[in-house]
Design an enzyme around this catalytic site. Structure first.
Site, PDB file in Angstrom:
ATOM      1  N   TYR A  57      23.743  57.081  70.175  1.00 30.64           N
ATOM      2  CA  TYR A  57      22.978  56.030  71.031  1.00 30.64           C
ATOM      3  C   TYR A  57      23.571  56.115  72.298  1.00 30.64           C
ATOM      4  O   TYR A  57      24.219  56.834  72.806  1.00 30.64           O
ATOM      5  CB  TYR A  57      23.442  54.571  70.373  1.00 30.64           C
ATOM      6  CG  TYR A  57      24.842  54.295  70.670  1.00 30.64           C
ATOM      7  CD1 TYR A  57      25.832  54.821  69.938  1.00 30.64           C
ATOM      8  CD2 TYR A  57      25.069  53.639  71.969  1.00 30.64           C
ATOM      9  CE1 TYR A  57      27.199  54.513  70.106  1.00 30.64           C
ATOM     10  CE2 TYR A  57      26.688  53.201  72.195  1.00 30.64           C
ATOM     11  CZ  TYR A  57      27.543  53.842  71.244  1.00 30.64           C
ATOM     12  OH  TYR A  57      28.782  53.526  71.484  1.00 30.64           O
ATOM     13  N   PHE A  67      26.417  52.132  80.301  1.00 28.29           N
ATOM     14  CA  PHE A  67      27.911  51.840  79.951  1.00 28.29           C
ATOM     15  C   PHE A  67      28.403  52.411  78.784  1.00 28.29           C
ATOM     16  O   PHE A  67      29.838  52.622  78.596  1.00 28.29           O
ATOM     17  CB  PHE A  67      27.780  50.415  79.984  1.00 28.29           C
ATOM     18  CG  PHE A  67      26.935  49.771  78.867  1.00 28.29           C
ATOM     19  CD1 PHE A  67      25.816  49.360  79.006  1.00 28.29           C
ATOM     20  CD2 PHE A  67      27.609  49.939  77.467  1.00 28.29           C
ATOM     21  CE1 PHE A  67      25.212  48.629  77.803  1.00 28.29           C
ATOM     22  CE2 PHE A  67      27.002  49.218  76.448  1.00 28.29           C
ATOM     23  CZ  PHE A  67      25.379  48.741  76.522  1.00 28.29           C
ATOM     24  N   ASP A  68      27.565  53.317  78.089  1.00 25.74           N
ATOM     25  CA  ASP A  68      28.189  53.815  76.776  1.00 25.74           C
ATOM     26  C   ASP A  68      27.058  54.835  76.290  1.00 25.74           C
ATOM     27  O   ASP A  68      25.873  54.535  76.287  1.00 25.74           O
ATOM     28  CB  ASP A  68      28.485  52.749  75.853  1.00 25.74           C
ATOM     29  CG  ASP A  68      29.244  53.383  74.721  1.00 25.74           C
ATOM     30  OD1 ASP A  68      29.679  54.591  74.875  1.00 25.74           O
ATOM     31  OD2 ASP A  68      29.422  52.811  73.414  1.00 25.74           O
ATOM     32  N   ILE A  87      27.676  44.361  67.374  1.00 24.37           N
ATOM     33  CA  ILE A  87      26.903  43.359  67.735  1.00 24.37           C
ATOM     34  C   ILE A  87      25.617  42.918  66.990  1.00 24.37           C
ATOM     35  O   ILE A  87      25.210  43.835  66.337  1.00 24.37           O
ATOM     36  CB  ILE A  87      26.298  43.486  69.561  1.00 24.37           C
ATOM     37  CG1 ILE A  87      25.810  44.644  69.621  1.00 24.37           C
ATOM     38  CG2 ILE A  87      27.561  43.603  70.410  1.00 24.37           C
ATOM     39  CD1 ILE A  87      25.059  45.083  70.855  1.00 24.37           C
ATOM     40  N   TYR A 113      26.855  40.452  73.700  1.00 22.43           N
ATOM     41  CA  TYR A 113      28.318  39.875  74.186  1.00 22.43           C
ATOM     42  C   TYR A 113      28.408  38.579  74.708  1.00 22.43           C
ATOM     43  O   TYR A 113      29.534  38.049  74.981  1.00 22.43           O
ATOM     44  CB  TYR A 113      29.045  40.954  75.026  1.00 22.43           C
ATOM     45  CG  TYR A 113      29.425  42.280  74.118  1.00 22.43           C
ATOM     46  CD1 TYR A 113      30.533  42.127  73.180  1.00 22.43           C
ATOM     47  CD2 TYR A 113      28.661  43.380  74.422  1.00 22.43           C
ATOM     48  CE1 TYR A 113      30.762  43.242  72.543  1.00 22.43           C
ATOM     49  CE2 TYR A 113      29.082  44.569  73.476  1.00 22.43           C
ATOM     50  CZ  TYR A 113      30.161  44.345  72.753  1.00 22.43           C
ATOM     51  OH  TYR A 113      30.298  45.455  72.130  1.00 22.43           O
ATOM     52  N   PHE A 130      19.201  49.657  74.649  1.00 22.40           N
ATOM     53  CA  PHE A 130      19.812  50.690  73.733  1.00 22.40           C
ATOM     54  C   PHE A 130      18.879  51.588  73.237  1.00 22.40           C
ATOM     55  O   PHE A 130      17.672  51.322  73.054  1.00 22.40           O
ATOM     56  CB  PHE A 130      20.509  50.330  72.670  1.00 22.40           C
ATOM     57  CG  PHE A 130      21.847  49.538  72.641  1.00 22.40           C
ATOM     58  CD1 PHE A 130      23.132  50.168  73.042  1.00 22.40           C
ATOM     59  CD2 PHE A 130      22.055  48.192  72.816  1.00 22.40           C
ATOM     60  CE1 PHE A 130      24.247  49.882  73.002  1.00 22.40           C
ATOM     61  CE2 PHE A 130      23.237  47.638  72.947  1.00 22.40           C
ATOM     62  CZ  PHE A 130      24.382  48.432  73.157  1.00 22.40           C
TER      63      PHE A 130
END
Lengths: 457, 606
Positions: A57, A67-68, A87, A113, A130
């Site tokens: 992902y 961010f990731d 999440i 979040y 995502f």
């Protein structure tokens, strides 16, 4: 890879597309998670709840900032689906995916979040984007030993599970080799399924199920009917079983801290009885559960009156002694020794405790220690014939052991000598001899089990 | 008799002599005796201050073979010598160059052992100095080693860390800046020492994903785990004003970088709690290993989640409650300790994990995880027993935070559990106040009030509105709890009319009367009478014997308190009486309220 600029615009385009065309996949239909399939899956199957899923992902904030990404870490991300590990948006989103599918997810803060954010990367109230690829998934290995594989067909409510001793109402269907051998609605106490011809694996699995859950359980023989099989159902020894179980309702047994001393002592008498019944039937795993309850209730109980303390100690002593016996039968000798140690902690001259520890140690090939134990038994009770004969067994085994060692070493030395003579002492050769010696040692299994007739309980 | 000059040069001459003898020999022909002579002569040179000459001998190309074989012998006297010279001394400089030359020239296997032996033998104040001095040659040698390299690297790191471990870790800003023993500097030097080996592992992993140099990787992992436990677990890792490069923060970053580079970081942080046990055959070893790594992993989690070291590598898809669940194990490990450094790390980790969550969002089912019941009990222990005030205060505020995060059923269960387990009137009082707040919420808001009204509440009230030992309960000891209970009851009877009876308090009033109010009244009367009599006694005694000896002594944390004078004793007794009066007045008010309300209802009915 594209440049940052390009990714940013690309991200924006995707976000816009999601808002416009994305499918709302939330059960509440509140547009909290929107999804677009970028590449359809290769197979039609979707993961079930509780499955171990493997994904790649990439995550971005609304401003396009990445961010990731699991690809940056160079390894797929693995988690259990539908368990609240990730999440909410993910638990919902990944469950809709097919194997091999790539999709985009747009997640509102309530499904990510929230107002707390996730320091340091996710600010408060952030909408997340995502791209997820579902690589693979497989059923949940409940005890990480391959013994019980679960696939959840319908998720239960909440997170609460029946504990040991809980009363459960279930519907179950049992299959073996494709044919159904059992189908019933039944109410029983977790840990006591055996009373209804339900194998221990179901008891164990129930402790991980939630109210209303409907799942398929694949049991290995160890968690099924084992070596004994189940003639009643025509099930052979060491058969693999498949169960479909629905947990209709349950009432939890009280936790230890919820019970007062009086209650614990009353219950201890009940479960001791129960444990003994199982033991007599040779249901050692079930017996362990019952005796274990006494330990969990009373071992750490403080502030007892003198009378209570006496009663408690006597329950504990019996529980440890019987647990030791069960573990001996289950061939878990280390645990048997532990239980004996605890029993002897309460009563250092306990004949049964000493004897059983001796037995366990003998079976672990600790002959000297075993002999000590049996000798202590004789100190306590010089009439114990079984102990006497065990001592001679110990001596015999020690001697055998020594002889074997001597043979091995002698062998080794002859071989060394030969090699030296040949002047071809290659290191690997020596190692091979040593290895072989080690193998021979390891191969030595505990001798025929001495079924001693020592009274139980 | 030789004069002084010739005596001092003798050392060099002797060395030359043995060198010349050996120059003509083949490598294989060196005898034990030659090694000895070489050592004695070399040592003498060093002791007598002829380091420059010795350096010359070592650098001489013709002596290469001799040095290769015998040089390692000189390590021990050389190290001793270096410490006798001052920093700026030329001779020290010569010695350092000798060390450097030996690292280049000597047989790596022997030199390795020689260096390790030096590190092993050092102790106390000299540990860091010695380690820092020998790291460079040790690295050079290790890089040259052909066989058993991974093992040797591991051995070196383990030896170094073992030697450092007994040293106190600087904690305050001043101690860190001063770095008296050189520990801060040394730790960072050790990381630099490890870097080439890390790079080697990384390179190997890049080459192929199948074949890794597992052995070297394992050794580096062990080193990181060890470093997390010492010094990092004990170290102060908050940013300090005025220290730009905080040595331990730097060290922590480096350790996490290593873990990341060898791809062990992520597995460590969140695969650990699944009980992935290392492949030990022996149960005892496995336990020790698990216990050791529990400390290390707890520290690692602190570094990541509180200090945000390496968090950029951490997946950002986990739910906050799952992270709390994972961290709970580590929090428990840390809160079980008594050292300030570890307790405060545990509290910080707990706090930061809770702050990631929204209020009321934690499902009560989490209380089924043992840690979720154990950790609040540990908090209670800290807030009642810890000698450090800031930690006591912090643990109380975290307990409140923890309570706030649970859903109502969770709060309910947690209150029950804490009431039963805390054994501390102050804490119980605090919980009871929380119960009151929750009842207030459920009476004022419309949502989800099953747990703090009706039969659930009644069963909770049973626990709250009772005296543990009836009328004989020590009222003074339990005053905090009793006051809170009375306040709660007062709130209930004011807020909840008998006609509504939302809370159910009116249904259970007889029971409350029996189990709580009545014994309390009796207890109050007995206690008051007892203390009044005691006061009277004391006063009379004072008149009788002025020199009366003290009856009891009080010790506080091992120190004997000064004996209490009769005056002081009287003061204490009076303050007890004051407490009883306070309880009595609230009790009276509650009873009055109940009476009025019941009467009102009766009047209505008649």
């Amino acid at each position: 890879m594209t440049t940052d600029e390009a990714t940013k615009t690309e991200g924006e385009v995707q976000a816009v597309a999601l808002t416009e065309r994305g499918e709302d996949i939330t059960p509440a239909q509140d547009r909290g998670v929107l999804k677009i399939i970028k590449r359809p899956g290769s197979e039609d199957e979707s993961p079930m709840i509780g499955d171990k899923v493997y994904v790649h992902y990439k995550g971005k904030l609304a401003n396009g900032k990445k961010f990731d990404s699991s690809r940056d870490r160079n390894e797929p991300f693995v988690f259990s689906l539908g368990k609240g590990q990730v999440i909410k948006a993910w638990d919902i989103g990944v469950a809709t995916m097919k194997k091999g599918e790539i999709c985009y997810l747009l997640c509102k803060p309530d499904y990510a979040y929230g107002s707390a954010g996730s320091a340091p990367k996710i600010p408060a109230n952030a909408t997340l984007f995502f791209e997820v690829e579902l690589l693979d998934f497989k059923g949940e290995d409940l005890f990480e030993d391959g013994g019980i594989i679960r696939r959840i067909k319908r998720k239960g409510e909440g997170y609460s599970n029946p504990n040991e001793g809980a009363t459960v109402e279930i519907h179950l269907e049992g299959f073996c080799g494709g044919s159904r051998f059992d189908c019933k609605d039944v109410k029983f106490i977790v840990g006591e399924g055996e009373d209804h011809d339900i194998p221990i694996g179901i008891d164990k699995a129930l402790e991980k199920m939630q109210r209303g859950e409907h799942c398929i359980l694949y049991l290995s023989p160890r968690y099924g009917f084992g070596e004994a099989g189940k003639p009643k159902y025509g099930i052979q020894a060491n058969a693999e079983l498949v169960y479909e179980v629905t947990l209709k309702s349950f009432e939890k047994a009280k936790e230890s801290w919820e019970m007062d001393t009086k209650e614990k002592l009353e219950q201890a008498a009940v479960v001791k009885e129960k444990g003994t019944m199982y033991f007599k039937e040779g249901k050692y795993l079930q017996a362990v559960i019952q005796y274990g309850k006494i330990v969990s209730w009373l071992e750490m109980e403080y502030g007892l009156s003198e009378k209570e303390s006496k009663a408690s100690d006597s329950f504990l002593l019996a529980a440890f002694l019987n647990l030791a016996m069960c573990y001996l039968k289950l061939r878990e000798y280390t645990k048997a020794v532990e239980c004996c140690d605890k029993a002897l902690g309460l009563d250092q001259d306990n004949e049964k405790g000493l004897y059983r520890r001796g037995e366990a140690r003998l079976l672990m090939n600790e002959f000297e220690l075993a002999k000590c134990d049996f000798q202590k038994v004789l100190e306590v009770n010089p009439q114990n014939k079984a102990a006497k004969s065990q001592i001679s067994v110990c001596q015999k085994k020690t001697k055998e052991h020594n002889d074997r060692d001597r043979r091995i070493y002698a062998n080794m030395f002859t071989k060394f000598a030969e090699r030296d003579a040949k002047e071809a002492a290659s290191k690997t050769g020596v190692e091979r001899v040593a290895e072989k010696a080690a193998c021979e040692k390891g191969l030595k299994t505990p001798g025929a089990e001495d079924e001693e007739a020592e009274g139980h309980v | 008799m030789p004069d002084e000059h010739s005596q001092t040069t003798m050392a060099v001459d002797e060395l030359q002599a043995i060198i010349q003898r050996c120059q003509i020999l083949e490598e294989a022909d060196f005898k034990g005796e030659d090694f000895n002579l070489f050592l004695v002569a070399g040592q003498k040179c060093l002791e007598d201050g002829y380091a420059a000459q010795l350096l010359e001998v070592i650098q001489n190309e013709k002596n290469k073979v001799i040095i290769k074989n015998m040089g390692w012998n000189l390590i021990s006297p050389l190290v001793r010598c270096i410490f006798t010279y001052k920093e700026e001394d030329d001779k020290r400089e010569h010695c350092l160059r000798i060390l450097d030359q030996l690292a280049q020239l000597c047989n790596p296997k022997e030199l390795f052992l020689g260096l390790l032996e030096q590190i092993e033998q050092t102790s106390g104040d000299q540990v860091c100095q010695t380690v820092m001095l020998l790291l460079q040659p040790l690295q050079t040698v290790l890089l040259k080693l052909q066989n058993k390299k991974a093992y040797s690297v591991g051995l070196s790191l383990a030896m170094i860390m073992n030697q450092l471990t007994p040293l106190p870790v600087p904690y305050t800003k001043q101690q860190i800046q001063e770095d008296k023993l050189g520990l801060c500097q040394c730790c960072n030097a050790v990381v630099d020492f490890a870097k080439p080996f890390v790079n080697e592992v990384v390179k190997n992993m890049e080459k192929s994903s199948e074949y890794h140099d597992m052995e070297l990787k394992e050794e580096l992992l062990k080193f990181c785990m060890k470093s997390l436990k010492y010094p990092l677990l004990t170290a102060q890792l908050e940013q300090l004003e005025g220290i730009e490069e905080h040595p331990f923060r730097h060290f922590a970053t480096e350790i996490i970088n290593i873990l990341w580079n060898i791809r062990e970081l992520i597995p460590l942080v969140f695969l650990h709690h699944k009980g992935k046990s290392p492949p030990w055959e022996n149960q005892e070893f496995a336990d020790i290993e698990r216990k050791n790594s529990a400390d290390s992993v707890a520290c690692l989690s602190y570094l990541m989640f509180v200090q945000h070291f390496g968090i950029e590598c951490f997946p950002v898809v986990f739910s906050p409650s799952y992270l709390l669940l994972c961290n709970m194990t580590h929090i428990e490990v840390l809160l079980k300790r008594t050292e300030e450094s570890m307790l405060s790390k545990g509290l910080d980790l707990f706090e930061s994990s809770l702050l990631r969550m929204e209020d009321n969002s934690l499902l009560h089912d989490y209380l089924e995880f043992r840690d979720f019941i154990n950790v609040p009990q540990d908090l209670v222990k800290i807030m009642t027993l810890c000698p450090m005030e800031h930690l006591r205060k912090k643990s109380l505020s975290i307990l409140q935070l923890f309570i706030d995060k649970f859903d109502t059923e969770g709060k309910y269960t947690l209150f029950r559990c804490l009431l039963k387990t805390s054994n501390h009137a102050g804490v119980e009082g605090y919980i009871i106040k929380n119960i009151k707040d929750q009842i207030h919420l459920s009476l004022t808001k419309e949502y989800d009030n099953v747990w703090f009204t009706g039969h659930h509440l009644i069963s909770l009230l049973d626990l709250v509105l009772s005296l543990p030992e009836g009328a004989e309960t020590d009222l003074l000891q339990n005053s905090d709890r009793i006051m809170a209970s009375l306040n709660l009851l007062r709130y209930l009877v004011i807020k909840d009319c008998e006609s509504d009876n939302q809370t159910g308090v009116w249904t259970t009033l007889t029971k409350i009367e029996q189990n709580f109010l009545k014994p309390l009244r009796v207890g109050l009367n007995m206690s008051k009478a007892h203390y009044e009599a005691e006061i009277k006694n004391k006063k009379e005694n004072r008149k009788e014997a002025h020199s009366s000896n003290t009856v009891c002594s009080v010790t506080v944390s091992g120190e004997k308190m000064p004996a209490m004078t009769t005056g002081m004793q009287l003061q204490v007794l009076h303050s007890a009486l004051f407490t009883f009066d306070l309880i009595e007045s609230v009790l009276a008010r509650v009873e009055e309220l109940i009476e009025v309300k019941i009467k009102a209802v009766m009047d209505e009915n008649s």
